[in-house]
Design a protein around this motif. Structure first.
Motif, PDB file in Angstrom:
ATOM      1  N   LEU A 133     -80.504   7.781  11.296  1.00 29.22           N
ATOM      2  CA  LEU A 133     -80.239   8.918  12.178  1.00 29.22           C
ATOM      3  C   LEU A 133     -78.768   8.933  12.574  1.00 29.22           C
ATOM      4  CD1 LEU A 133     -81.457  11.320  13.712  1.00 29.22           C
ATOM      5  CD2 LEU A 133     -81.866   9.763  15.641  1.00 29.22           C
ATOM      6  N   SER A 134     -78.192   7.757  12.838  1.00 28.43           N
ATOM      7  CA  SER A 134     -76.751   7.680  13.128  1.00 28.43           C
ATOM      8  C   SER A 134     -75.942   8.165  11.940  1.00 28.43           C
ATOM      9  CB  SER A 134     -76.355   6.243  13.476  1.00 28.43           C
ATOM     10  OG  SER A 134     -76.834   5.868  14.732  1.00 28.43           O
ATOM     11  N   ALA A 135     -76.349   7.751  10.738  1.00 28.91           N
ATOM     12  CA  ALA A 135     -75.632   8.174   9.534  1.00 28.91           C
ATOM     13  C   ALA A 135     -75.738   9.686   9.352  1.00 28.91           C
ATOM     14  CB  ALA A 135     -76.178   7.445   8.310  1.00 28.91           C
ATOM     15  N   TYR A 136     -76.927  10.230   9.559  1.00 30.70           N
ATOM     16  CA  TYR A 136     -77.110  11.686   9.451  1.00 30.70           C
ATOM     17  C   TYR A 136     -76.242  12.417  10.465  1.00 30.70           C
ATOM     18  CZ  TYR A 136     -79.284  16.257  10.000  1.00 30.70           C
ATOM     19  OH  TYR A 136     -79.487  17.607  10.114  1.00 30.70           O
ATOM     20  N   ALA A 137     -76.228  11.932  11.719  1.00 30.87           N
ATOM     21  CA  ALA A 137     -75.423  12.576  12.759  1.00 30.87           C
ATOM     22  C   ALA A 137     -73.950  12.566  12.373  1.00 30.87           C
ATOM     23  CB  ALA A 137     -75.635  11.868  14.095  1.00 30.87           C
ATOM     24  N   PHE A 138     -73.474  11.429  11.842  1.00 28.70           N
ATOM     25  CA  PHE A 138     -72.059  11.373  11.465  1.00 28.70           C
ATOM     26  C   PHE A 138     -71.739  12.323  10.319  1.00 28.70           C
ATOM     27  CE2 PHE A 138     -69.173   9.752   8.197  1.00 28.70           C
ATOM     28  CZ  PHE A 138     -67.974  10.039   8.847  1.00 28.70           C
ATOM     29  N   TRP A 139     -72.528  12.283   9.252  1.00 26.43           N
ATOM     30  CA  TRP A 139     -72.185  13.092   8.075  1.00 26.43           C
ATOM     31  C   TRP A 139     -72.310  14.588   8.364  1.00 26.43           C
ATOM     32  CZ3 TRP A 139     -69.270  11.097   4.685  1.00 26.43           C
ATOM     33  CH2 TRP A 139     -69.380   9.762   4.322  1.00 26.43           C
ATOM     34  N   ALA A 140     -73.291  14.972   9.172  1.00 25.67           N
ATOM     35  CA  ALA A 140     -73.393  16.393   9.544  1.00 25.67           C
ATOM     36  C   ALA A 140     -72.151  16.824  10.305  1.00 25.67           C
ATOM     37  CB  ALA A 140     -74.648  16.627  10.381  1.00 25.67           C
ATOM     38  N   TYR A 141     -71.700  15.969  11.211  1.00 26.80           N
ATOM     39  CA  TYR A 141     -70.495  16.265  11.986  1.00 26.80           C
ATOM     40  C   TYR A 141     -69.256  16.300  11.108  1.00 26.80           C
ATOM     41  CZ  TYR A 141     -66.386  14.267  14.373  1.00 26.80           C
ATOM     42  OH  TYR A 141     -65.114  13.962  14.785  1.00 26.80           O
ATOM     43  N   ALA A 142     -69.107  15.311  10.227  1.00 22.71           N
ATOM     44  CA  ALA A 142     -67.895  15.223   9.415  1.00 22.71           C
ATOM     45  C   ALA A 142     -67.808  16.371   8.408  1.00 22.71           C
ATOM     46  CB  ALA A 142     -67.853  13.879   8.693  1.00 22.71           C
ATOM     47  N   ILE A 143     -68.887  16.608   7.667  1.00 22.40           N
ATOM     48  CA  ILE A 143     -68.868  17.660   6.649  1.00 22.40           C
ATOM     49  C   ILE A 143     -68.745  19.032   7.300  1.00 22.40           C
ATOM     50  CG2 ILE A 143     -70.200  18.743   4.801  1.00 22.40           C
ATOM     51  CD1 ILE A 143     -71.494  15.968   4.309  1.00 22.40           C
ATOM     52  N   GLY A 144     -69.583  19.286   8.285  1.00 28.71           N
ATOM     53  CA  GLY A 144     -69.537  20.584   8.950  1.00 28.71           C
ATOM     54  C   GLY A 144     -68.240  20.810   9.691  1.00 28.71           C
ATOM     55  N   GLY A 145     -67.727  19.761  10.361  1.00 35.43           N
ATOM     56  CA  GLY A 145     -66.495  19.904  11.117  1.00 35.43           C
ATOM     57  C   GLY A 145     -65.298  20.192  10.234  1.00 35.43           C
ATOM     58  N   LEU A 146     -65.190  19.486   9.108  1.00 34.89           N
ATOM     59  CA  LEU A 146     -64.062  19.727   8.205  1.00 34.89           C
ATOM     60  C   LEU A 146     -64.141  21.126   7.590  1.00 34.89           C
ATOM     61  CD1 LEU A 146     -63.847  16.226   6.488  1.00 34.89           C
ATOM     62  CD2 LEU A 146     -62.135  17.255   8.007  1.00 34.89           C
TER      63      LEU A 146
END
Length: 851
Positions: A133-146
């Protein structure tokens, strides 16, 4: 098979720790094999807190730099009057993105990122309970944010301000896709933040080291626990608000259009119910870090520790009474504004308690002037000034004078940069040795601090004066004869000096990370557990804690932990494990098997980001393909996770054997589902608030040309919902009495319950259809349709969960020992029943109360 958690637990921890027995051969190698981190390109499938935490922090700091560059562009434009460096349209995009990136892509993510990295070690755990869940939260933030940031380069960046007030952000005044990118992009980034909050809350409550009672828990963990709870209650409002505004833009449902019964002030209520608690969501983690670092640099325990914890809780409580602090000029009643004004002043009291405790700790100890010390002292100076101006703008007459001037810009930069950025830089100087054992340069730290502290005050203190002289916010240029020229030029020079300090820090950090790694040790002689010897599996053994300052009060603890003398020195099952303890007294309950590295969280996050972003540009088919990919990845991820443990019990020390795994309310996933449903209920409450707010603006409710559904339909719907919940309860009972494991009883009962729920929604929909509900005609009708649509979304989600549960049951994976899917689906099912009934009651009772 998973052993059941015993009903009775020992009243105290075993007294035979640490062990004096030699460790078995191969024990350490077994632990290392279970926790080995992938290398090369496979590193991006890693899910442990160390890997994800570093990626998280690095990405958040990247957004800090990018937002800072946008800020420099703004200051360059305002350096001299009548400047033409940026056009008005470009400036609007730049200042909107600057605020949005700073608040949504840096400030909140960086505090969660630091927590993901630090908390497992600080709590003495191997990892947080839901690494994927931590990994999902990070990647959603990183990909979507960029992807969201890149809209700047396509001229599609939002331009309505980081607060996105309608009607300026409605379709009439913002016809392009710019606002849609903000609404959909920020919406799923907030979902990512909520996922991180769920992980942190459950981790703090249930994975602390044995003996680490709530009274012994580090203040930083207390701060993150309060922040996690605040996120759960505050962020749903902005999710609901963005959903309503996007429905208005995409489908012409007029929630905020006054001519059709809507109200732009509704957006302000929803946005600031999130926005002002967010200020403290940003500050409280920084305060927790300060409370952790100050005892170390002073060499003495924290003064008033209990009072600081109470103050953290009090700040979190008061923060929810302050949202209208931003609406003093919006036409609210004097009584309401007076209440919020008083609350805005009252919140200064618990904040001051923390500040005086920090000063007393420094006074009592022997302070060492180091990089962290300088930034902490700078934080106190800047934050106090920001707090004083905060009390000023809480006074109604003064607020009316300086509202929307540069005085307010100065105030919130003093609060946010002083209250969060300076502590974060202190934290990086303090905790960077954990990465490779090397400290940042102390001589360079003095230059970095001088440039940042001096540049910050030169940049933002003059803004108080320009605001008092009448300079409004959000203007891209100004006339030369208004008396603001010199002050604006000084602010621009200060901003570039501040940027030079950040650049020097980055250069020193790169130099430090290029050094050969060495043993971390305890360079600051700190008292908290993150300074224990650790590897990618964190501590060699999970420590037994007996005090609030374990490394000071248990001087042999580091050697004992490294020798494997404490709990779980190896891997009992050959998998990744940690100990789950009771939430108050931290008594060992059972061993939790943690998921291993996987690509599925990354795939799910990429699909989630693709769904929202491609939907924005109307690439509907590809967007839904991404959505299907995300759902598929999550299903595979969950399917892998809910399986019986390979062993029933694990010997975690020479004197203690624990069950492996747990079911029902003893399982972390059950509590995570509860927290998720609290978030869900908060979003629903925001929709109900919107319905009530719009109804109260009407002279007659329902309005002319609108009608309520015949009462027969909601009664029929409620009856079907209750019947469906009863059938699902019976299905759950079939596992309890042992019939579901070997016979196909459970899936057929679940499908019957699903048919009832689907029929209930069909009744609701048909009742409103027959009543002539037209969401595009009036805001009241749109508010009713929003409640109906939200229930429909839940029915669709329940259908997916029910089919998944049936597939697991038919595959033989749902048993009395492996039932997390069943138990968690039951929670969601009964919640959906209650929500459907509550929605019907709200829709029909409010018009009656309106008379």
């Amino acid at each position: 098979m998973t052993a059941a958690v015993p009903d009775t637990l020992p009243s105290a921890l075993p007294s035979a720790l640490p062990s004096s027995l030699p460790r078995p051969a191969g024990e350490l190698e077994r632990l290392q094999a279970a926790w080995k981190t992938p290398v090369g390109w496979r590193f991006f499938s890693s899910v442990n807190n160390t890997s994800i935490g570093l990626l998280y922090i690095g990405t958040a700091l990247l957004f800090f730099v990018l937002a800072g560059i946008l800020g420099l562009m703004m200051r360059a434009q305002l350096a001299v009057p009548e400047n033409t460096l940026l056009s008005a349209a470009t400036y609007n995009q730049v200042f909107t993105m600057h605020g949005t990136v700073m608040m949504f892509l840096f400030a909140i993510p960086v505090v969660e990122a630091i927590a993901v990295y630090l908390l497992p070690n600080m709590l003495g755990a191997r990892d947080l309970p839901f690494p994927r869940l931590s990994a999902y939260a990070f990647w959603a933030y990183a990909i979507g944010g960029l992807a969201f940031f890149c809209t700047l380069f396509a001229g599609l960046a939002p331009d309505g301000g980081w607060f996105m007030y309608p009607p300026l952000t409605g379709k009439q005044y913002s016809p392009g896709l710019n606002a849609d990118f903000w609404l959909l992009g920020i919406g799923f980034i907030e979902i990512s933040a909520i996922a991180g909050a769920i992980e942190l809350i459950v981790g703090i409550l249930f994975t602390r080291a044995p003996g680490m009672t709530l009274g012994r828990m580090p203040v930083y963990a207390w701060a993150m626990l309060v922040v996690g709870v605040m996120i759960v209650f505050a962020f749903p409002a902005i999710i609901a608000g963005t959903a309503l505004l996007e429905l208005e833009r995409a489908y012409d449902w007029p929630f905020f259009i006054a001519d059709r019964g809507g109200d732009p002030i509704l957006w302000q209520h929803l946005f600031w119910f999130f926005g002002h608690p967010e200020v403290y969501i940003i500050f409280l983690p920084a305060a927790g870090m300060v409370s952790t670092m100050i005892p170390t640099i002073a060499g003495t325990p924290l003064v008033g520790r209990t009072q600081i914890v109470v103050a953290l809780v009090a700040v979190g409580f008061f923060s929810f009474a302050l949202w209208a602090h931003h609406m003093f000029t919006a036409g609210l009643g004097v009584l309401e504004m007076s209440f919020v004004s008083a609350a805005s002043m009252a919140v200064a009291v618990p904040t001051a308690i923390q500040l005086f405790a920090w000063i007393a700790t420094l006074w009592r100890g022997t302070v060492r002037i180091t990089g962290p010390t300088l930034f902490l002292l700078g934080f106190m100076f800047i934050f106090v000034l920001g707090g004083l101006t905060g009390v000023m703008v809480a006074v109604l007459p003064f607020n009316w004078q300086v509202h929307d001037t540069y005085f307010v810009v100065a105030h919130f930069h003093y609060v946010l940069i002083g209250g969060m950025v300076f502590p974060v830089f202190a934290a990086m100087y303090y905790w960077i040795p954990l990465i490779n054992g090397n400290r940042l340069s102390e001589p360079v730290a003095r230059w970095v601090f001088a440039l940042m502290f001096g540049g910050f005050n030169l940049a933002f203190f003059p803004m108080h004066i320009t605001g008092l002289l009448g300079m409004p916010r959000r203007v891209y240029t100004y006339a030369a004869d208004l008396g603001w020229n010199g002050l604006n030029l000084a602010s621009t020079v200060g901003a570039f000096i501040l940027a030079a300090g950040v650049l020097l820090f980055v250069a020193d950090a790169v130099r430090t990370f290029r050094k050969v790694g060495k043993q971390v040790g305890n360079p600051w002689k700190a008292a908290t557990l993150e300074w224990l010897p650790s590897e990618y599996y964190n501590n060699r053994s999970i420590p037994h804690i007996t005090s609030m300052e374990p490394l000071w009060d248990q001087p042999g603890l580091a050697a004992e932990v490294e020798a494997g003398r404490h709990y779980l020195p190896g891997s009992a099952s050959g998998k990744r494990e940690t100990i789950v303890t009771s939430p108050v007294s931290a008594e060992p309950r059972y061993v939790l098997i943690l998921p291993t590295d996987s690509w599925w969280p990354l795939i799910a996050a990429a699909g989630t980001a693709g769904f929202f972003l491609l939907l924005t540009v109307k690439m509907t088919l590809i967007a839904f393909a991404c959505g299907i990919a995300a759902v598929t990845a999550i299903i595979v991820w969950l399917w892998q996770g809910d399986r019986p443990a390979p062993i029933e019990t694990a010997k975690v020390s020479d004197t203690l054997t624990l069950p492996v795994g747990a079911t029902g309310a003893a399982a972390p996933s059950w509590w995570a589902t509860i927290i998720m449903l609290v978030v869900d209920a908060s979003i629903f409450a925001s929709f109900v608030f919107a319905y009530i707010h719009i109804s109260m603006r009407l002279t007659v409710c329902p309005p002319p040309n609108a009608a309520l559904a015949d009462p027969l339909w909601p009664w029929l719907s409620g009856s079907l919902l209750v019947a469906g919940s009863a059938l699902f309860a019976l299905a759950r009972r079939s596992i309890d009495i042992g019939t579901g494991a070997g016979k196909p009883v459970l899936p057929w009962l679940v499908l019957a319950a699903l048919a009832c729920m689907g029929a209930a929604f069909a009744c609701d929909f048909n009742g409103h259809r027959l009543a002539g509900l037209e969401p595009t005609s009036l805001a009241w009708s749109a508010a009713v349709a929003a409640l109906l649509a939200y229930q429909g979304l839940h029915v669709a989600g329940i259908a997916l969960a029910a089919l998944y549960l049936c597939a697991r049951a038919w595959s033989g994976h749902v048993t009395s020992a492996s039932r997390a899917t069943l138990d968690n689906t039951a929670l969601m099912w009964h919640y959906t029943t209650l929500q459907g009934i509550a929605a019907s009651l709200a829709i029909h009772i409010v018009p009656t109360l309106m008379g």
